[in-house]
Design an enzyme around this catalytic site. Sequence first.
Site, PDB file in Angstrom:
ATOM      1  N   TRP A 168      19.942 -71.061  12.750  1.00 15.58           N
ATOM      2  CA  TRP A 168      20.501 -70.538  14.296  1.00 15.58           C
ATOM      3  C   TRP A 168      20.566 -71.907  15.040  1.00 15.58           C
ATOM      4  O   TRP A 168      21.131 -71.899  16.027  1.00 15.58           O
ATOM      5  CB  TRP A 168      19.401 -69.559  14.720  1.00 15.58           C
ATOM      6  CG  TRP A 168      19.725 -68.936  16.176  1.00 15.58           C
ATOM      7  CD1 TRP A 168      19.358 -69.318  17.210  1.00 15.58           C
ATOM      8  CD2 TRP A 168      20.787 -67.941  15.940  1.00 15.58           C
ATOM      9  NE1 TRP A 168      20.210 -68.294  18.114  1.00 15.58           N
ATOM     10  CE2 TRP A 168      21.201 -67.769  17.461  1.00 15.58           C
ATOM     11  CE3 TRP A 168      21.688 -67.239  15.090  1.00 15.58           C
ATOM     12  CZ2 TRP A 168      22.110 -66.673  17.914  1.00 15.58           C
ATOM     13  CZ3 TRP A 168      22.337 -66.435  15.510  1.00 15.58           C
ATOM     14  CH2 TRP A 168      22.840 -66.136  16.950  1.00 15.58           C
ATOM     15  N   THR A 194      18.672 -67.034   6.235  1.00 13.66           N
ATOM     16  CA  THR A 194      18.860 -67.973   7.391  1.00 13.66           C
ATOM     17  C   THR A 194      17.505 -67.859   8.329  1.00 13.66           C
ATOM     18  O   THR A 194      16.840 -67.139   7.995  1.00 13.66           O
ATOM     19  CB  THR A 194      19.915 -67.591   8.178  1.00 13.66           C
ATOM     20  OG1 THR A 194      20.354 -68.424   9.478  1.00 13.66           O
ATOM     21  CG2 THR A 194      19.955 -66.039   8.652  1.00 13.66           C
ATOM     22  N   CYS A 195      17.318 -68.732   9.381  1.00 13.41           N
ATOM     23  CA  CYS A 195      16.083 -68.677  10.221  1.00 13.41           C
ATOM     24  C   CYS A 195      16.457 -69.455  11.388  1.00 13.41           C
ATOM     25  O   CYS A 195      17.628 -69.416  11.807  1.00 13.41           O
ATOM     26  CB  CYS A 195      15.060 -69.204   9.517  1.00 13.41           C
ATOM     27  SG  CYS A 195      15.102 -70.909   9.045  1.00 13.41           S
ATOM     28  N   GLY A 196      15.677 -70.238  11.920  1.00 12.31           N
ATOM     29  CA  GLY A 196      15.873 -71.115  13.052  1.00 12.31           C
ATOM     30  C   GLY A 196      16.349 -72.509  12.601  1.00 12.31           C
ATOM     31  O   GLY A 196      17.327 -72.860  13.341  1.00 12.31           O
TER      32      GLY A 196
END
Length: 283
Positions: free
Chosen positions: A267, A238-240
């Site tokens: 996110w 996952t990330c932004g």
Amino acid sequence: MDDPKTLVSTEWLAAHLQDPDLRILDASWFMPDDGRDARKGYDAAHIPGARFFDIDEISDTRSPLPHMAPPVEKFISRMRAMGVGDGHQVVVYDQAGVFSAPRVWWLFRLMGKSDIAVLDGGLPKWIAEGRPTEDLPPVMRDRHITVQRQASLVKDVTQVAHAAKLGDQEIVDARAHDRFTGATPEPRPGLRSGHIPGSKNLPWQTVVTADGRLKSPDELRALFAEAKVDTTKPVICTCGSGVSASILALALERIGHRDWSVYDGSWSEWGMYNDLKVATGEA
């Protein structure tokens, strides 16, 4: 270490540049506050024969979330128009080194196309070595493409919430450490700060060298171990917004860990909903 299914060097690409079944994609994308225009960069100089892959446009534009994976039909339509199809070896690069290209590598894998590799070092390394560029787009002819979506390579918010609750999968966040801990606000307005409870932090910048190449498999293994990621479990990246998460997915593939997926909403989705728990501080 050249592998046409994960990562190839500029030397490999130069040697295969005239192959009739090679297709090159410039998949550059920059954060909105970066001040760089990926399309203008492509128009000014790209590797000969490269097509521009617009990550924001070749997406599910019906979703309020940024550049979510497109419906199969849209992917097929765009690839056919770009002359990318069955029997092609695809090499994808970006103007930053290794940043957004892995997102398109993941998208092709999601669509069941495995003959795709990221160009290690991207356009900066290619140019630094004095290799040719051009400023005109190639002539593109329709090419048939067969797609078989691999649902196991993507996770939605419900699946990630379930994994966070059970702890049966590792969730690894590629955002910078201060964003993960909640010490700094998110660059996208309206999002809470922090991370998914139980997730680990491995900032994408740490898996890439200073000159924009993916680190060696041995170095990558050490970094996952240092981040306390249990690679005996499935890993959700996952990330932004699902871009840098794909760098971790590529890194996992390079070290032989095949049981990985990308949380597409990342996110941008989790940080938006107040009914989803948020953790702050260290992992």
